[in-house]
Write a protein that holds these residues in place. Structure first.
Motif, PDB file in Angstrom:
ATOM      1  N   MET A   1       0.842  -1.201   0.000  1.00 33.91           N
ATOM      2  CA  MET A   1       0.000   0.000   0.000  1.00 33.91           C
ATOM      3  C   MET A   1       0.879   1.254   0.000  1.00 33.91           C
ATOM      4  N   PRO A   2       0.438   2.304  -0.658  1.00 37.22           N
ATOM      5  CA  PRO A   2       1.257   3.524  -0.704  1.00 37.22           C
ATOM      6  C   PRO A   2       1.297   4.242   0.645  1.00 37.22           C
ATOM      7  N   SER A   3       2.330   5.062   0.819  1.00 31.26           N
ATOM      8  CA  SER A   3       2.440   5.943   1.983  1.00 31.26           C
ATOM      9  C   SER A   3       1.936   7.321   1.575  1.00 31.26           C
ATOM     10  N   ILE A   4       0.866   7.757   2.207  1.00 27.58           N
ATOM     11  CA  ILE A   4       0.261   9.045   1.841  1.00 27.58           C
ATOM     12  C   ILE A   4       0.315   9.993   3.041  1.00 27.58           C
ATOM     13  N   GLY A   5       0.999  11.110   2.848  1.00 23.27           N
ATOM     14  CA  GLY A   5       1.098  12.114   3.892  1.00 23.27           C
ATOM     15  C   GLY A   5      -0.057  13.095   3.811  1.00 23.27           C
ATOM     16  N   VAL A   6      -0.383  13.702   4.944  1.00 26.76           N
ATOM     17  CA  VAL A   6      -1.382  14.775   4.981  1.00 26.76           C
ATOM     18  C   VAL A   6      -0.684  16.015   5.527  1.00 26.76           C
ATOM     19  N   PHE A   7      -0.638  17.071   4.719  1.00 27.90           N
ATOM     20  CA  PHE A   7      -0.054  18.351   5.130  1.00 27.90           C
ATOM     21  C   PHE A   7      -0.735  18.769   6.431  1.00 27.90           C
ATOM     22  N   ALA A   8       0.059  18.941   7.495  1.00 28.46           N
ATOM     23  CA  ALA A   8      -0.535  19.044   8.829  1.00 28.46           C
ATOM     24  C   ALA A   8      -0.184  20.326   9.577  1.00 28.46           C
TER      25      ALA A   8
END
Length: 197
Positions: A1-8
């Protein structure tokens, strides 16, 4: 599964992280360049676009974000995130910067102030049933370049025909907040896009 970041650095971060985790994605918050480096893809959440770009500058994330987006990192912007991905802004504040990448012109707070927030069902290309969309001080897309696919427009009322979801290559954006509620189809659409890129 991909690693997806959320601008936080600002915005409704937690809801996006939870939705992505529900889909089995390795989702995490991004506040620093080393966290951005871990990302296969990124979500730019709703919030306040002027604050977001200023904080991105303060935390030395602005240039790395621009580089990654230009380099083809799949990125999904919602509401303020749509503004952050737009190449052009109407009604921006003086000197407002965007990360760019989407060949669109957006109008900030196009639907009005907080009191003018609303929700409704809209058809999104590629999804069977309508999506229940929540608009909070939302932008809309005034113009799209020829390589931009329009995914959704407002179906009726004063804003009928206004563009509220777009995709261009591995970038996509919505005026509304798909992280609100239990419908994860828009996030699933983005995760599929990430897997394909």
């Amino acid at each position: 599964m991909p690693s997806i970041g959320v601008f936080a650095l600002q915005g409704d971060v937690r809801e996006h992280v939870h939705t992505l985790q529900r889909l089995g994605v390795d989702a995490f918050t991004v506040r620093r360049p080393d966290e951005l480096a871990r990302c296969d893809a990124l979500v730019l959440p709703g919030g306040e676009s002027t604050t977001m770009y200023k904080l991105a500058r303060t935390f030395d994330l602005f240039e790395p974000l621009v580089e990654r987006i230009r380099g083809g990192m799949p990125t999904f912007g919602t509401c303020a995130g749509m503004i952050m991905l737009a190449d052009r802004i109407e009604d921006g504040i003086d000197g407002q910067e965007t990360l760019g990448g989407l060949d669109i012109t957006v109008r900030r707070n196009a639907f009005g102030r907080q009191v003018d927030s609303f929700e409704g069902d809209i058809d999104v290309a590629g999804l069977g049933d309508p999506v229940h969309a929540v608009f909070i001080r939302a932008p809309w897309v005034e113009q799209v370049g020829e390589s931009v696919e329009v995914l959704a427009t407002i179906p009726a009322g004063e804003a009928a025909g206004r563009i509220v979801a777009v995709r261009q290559g591995s970038l996509m954006a919505t005026s509304f907040h798909p992280e609100v509620g239990d419908d994860d189809r828009i996030h699933r659409y983005f995760v599929d896009l990430v897997k394909q890129s």
